[in-house]
Scaffold this active site. Sequence first.
Site, PDB file in Angstrom:
ATOM      1  N   GLU A 427      65.332  16.669 -30.869  1.00  0.00           N
ATOM      2  CA  GLU A 427      65.039  15.706 -31.959  1.00  0.00           C
ATOM      3  C   GLU A 427      65.096  13.970 -31.616  1.00  0.00           C
ATOM      4  OE1 GLU A 427      67.663  13.759 -35.932  1.00  0.00           O
ATOM      5  OE2 GLU A 427      67.928  15.069 -35.427  1.00  0.00           O
ATOM      6  N   ASP A 500      70.032  17.715 -35.426  1.00  0.00           N
ATOM      7  CA  ASP A 500      71.524  17.670 -35.390  1.00  0.00           C
ATOM      8  C   ASP A 500      71.827  17.212 -36.761  1.00  0.00           C
ATOM      9  OD1 ASP A 500      71.544  15.229 -33.864  1.00  0.00           O
ATOM     10  OD2 ASP A 500      70.770  13.409 -35.522  1.00  0.00           O
ATOM     11  N   ASP A 502      73.099  17.124 -39.348  1.00  0.00           N
ATOM     12  CA  ASP A 502      73.665  16.775 -40.609  1.00  0.00           C
ATOM     13  C   ASP A 502      72.264  16.969 -41.500  1.00  0.00           C
ATOM     14  OD1 ASP A 502      71.753  15.059 -39.718  1.00  0.00           O
ATOM     15  OD2 ASP A 502      72.841  12.994 -39.289  1.00  0.00           O
ATOM     16  N   ASP A 504      69.409  14.551 -41.950  1.00  0.00           N
ATOM     17  CA  ASP A 504      68.525  14.123 -40.876  1.00  0.00           C
ATOM     18  C   ASP A 504      68.176  15.498 -40.132  1.00  0.00           C
ATOM     19  OD1 ASP A 504      67.942  11.949 -42.758  1.00  0.00           O
ATOM     20  OD2 ASP A 504      68.895  10.465 -41.774  1.00  0.00           O
TER      21      ASP A 504
END
Length: 637
Positions: A427, A500, A502, A504
């Site tokens: 990403e 990541d 998290d 997102d």
Amino acid sequence: MSTAAKQYNAKDIVALEGLEPVRKRPGMYIGGVSSAGLHHLVWEVVDNCVDEAMNGHASEIKVTLHKDGKTVTVSDNGRGIPVDKHPKTKKPALEMVLTVLHAGGKFDGNNYKTSGGLHGVGASVVNALSKELTAVVKRDGAQYRMQFAKGVPQTKLQKLKGAVRGTGTTITFSPDPTIFPKTDFDSETIRMRLETASFIHRNLKVTYVDEVAGTQVTYQHEQGIVDYLKKVLQQRNARPIHEAPFTLREENGDRMELSLQWTESTDEHVRSYVNGIPTGSGGSHETGFRSGLTKGVRNYIDTHNLTPRGLKISHEDIREGLIGIVSVFTAEPQFQGQTKDRLNNPEIQPFVEGILRPALEQWMNANRSVADIIVARIIAAARARAASRAASEAVSRKGGAKRTMLPGKLSDCVSGGRGKSELFIVEGDSAGGSAKQGRNRNFQAILPLRGKVLNTESATLKKMLDNKEIQDMLTAIGCGIGPNLNLANLRYDRIILLADADSDGHHITTLLLTFFYRHMPQLISEGRLYIAQPPLFRVDIGKETHWAADEADRDRILAEHTGRANPEITRFKGLGEMMPKVLWDTTLNPATRRLLKVEVDDHLETDRVISDLMGRDASARFRFIMDRAEEVEELDV
């Protein structure tokens, strides 16, 4: 020749007796000891009850998940397993059924015209893999009970005091924790399977009691698979293009029921069953269904000369947007393996095709207005496919390209050939930069993606193939897409999604999983797709450094080090802010990293979840959020 080889003789041959083979190699009988294997125990017992109902001997089935979440009771009002002594073994028939492999009443065809279990294995396998199992039988005005542990009788057959009404069998069992890593049953998985059984077997009353949640539900469907089709349409948020579905029920030796409807969706969705057992991998009945459907529709189109000039209509165009339920009942099903996931009977294909083709053609001729709507939808699909074919072929040509034609942002690995090479789909350019510096360039390739990936569940094929990020992924992976996918051209041994830790990052991973599940499912079925597990937190306690994947992992680490030096906790905002060496140590290094292999245990449930969460209809996501809002402890915005 070695000394060990010379000493290999008869005493080294081990002959497993009784139910020992099941306990030694459970995967041969239930497919494995994962969640799917655990729940397969329930299916085996339920299928025996369904066999009684299928042959007209039972009308009700009741399943109870007890308060511990690890014990299940399954009962029916069938004839009850026989309890008299077998003439050869002199043992009660009930004991034989539950302790002897290939012992049952379904071999001679006299007691069961059709059934899901023909091998006499299911009940004894459940017994062998249960810590405890109790069987209670009602027959001839009396009630009998026998108890087992790990397949071994703990009591003799006991005749209980007092007269009873009715007949039936009740099995209560608890899976053996020495066999299964987790023995907690998933209530929703059981409920859905039971609801499906009530659809497939018309008028069968199925009750499910969940003592953990304190709920009870009863299913009974007079219209059978017609009601089931309505349910599937609702689950998938699919809008039919014609009102009444095409429904067919036929019995000619074997029995077949089917119901189908064309929708506005862009994919085909067929659920098939044999003697009430779901066949997720299809088989000859599905092949016959697809062949009969294609021939019936094509005959109608050709008869009325409806094909536009210069347009070629393929079988994919005819089946695009189709949702169908196919249920076949046959006396001698030949399943592929004990888990019965695929039907192999060659004679079933012409049976299904021969009934479906003329019946569908006749239905279309009798309902010309509906048939013309369906044909218009097929022609639109053919034109859309023709418009995207050039783009698809361009991507396929790039898939077999040499290194000089690979995407410019790809940092390829040094080693030629697939070998043990890995492609990390990362990403963002920032994270991609850290990954490029931290990787082992000998066998690890890095492909950074820019921003959020296209939601391919809602996009047209043309839009998907025109997307630059999708093109780069396909070119780097190299094996093609959809029906043109060829694993022999796969450029890497593993494809690893790296985002990541998290919310997102999870969203981006979900978007990528949707793409691979819908358009490159072979990478999943062949065990080529993985998800990297980068840490979300760094926890420094004194001179020790710990890495936590999420909040729960962080709290576990803190709890294990209570009373020591004050911990210093760092939350990573993203992979891009990790030093290359840290990213290598925690996420890229095969010796220290954690990878999740992407596997699909239940294709039907996976399909429903992806459709709900990623499809065009937002109402399913709204219901999901509202139903689970109270479960949210922290909201990452």
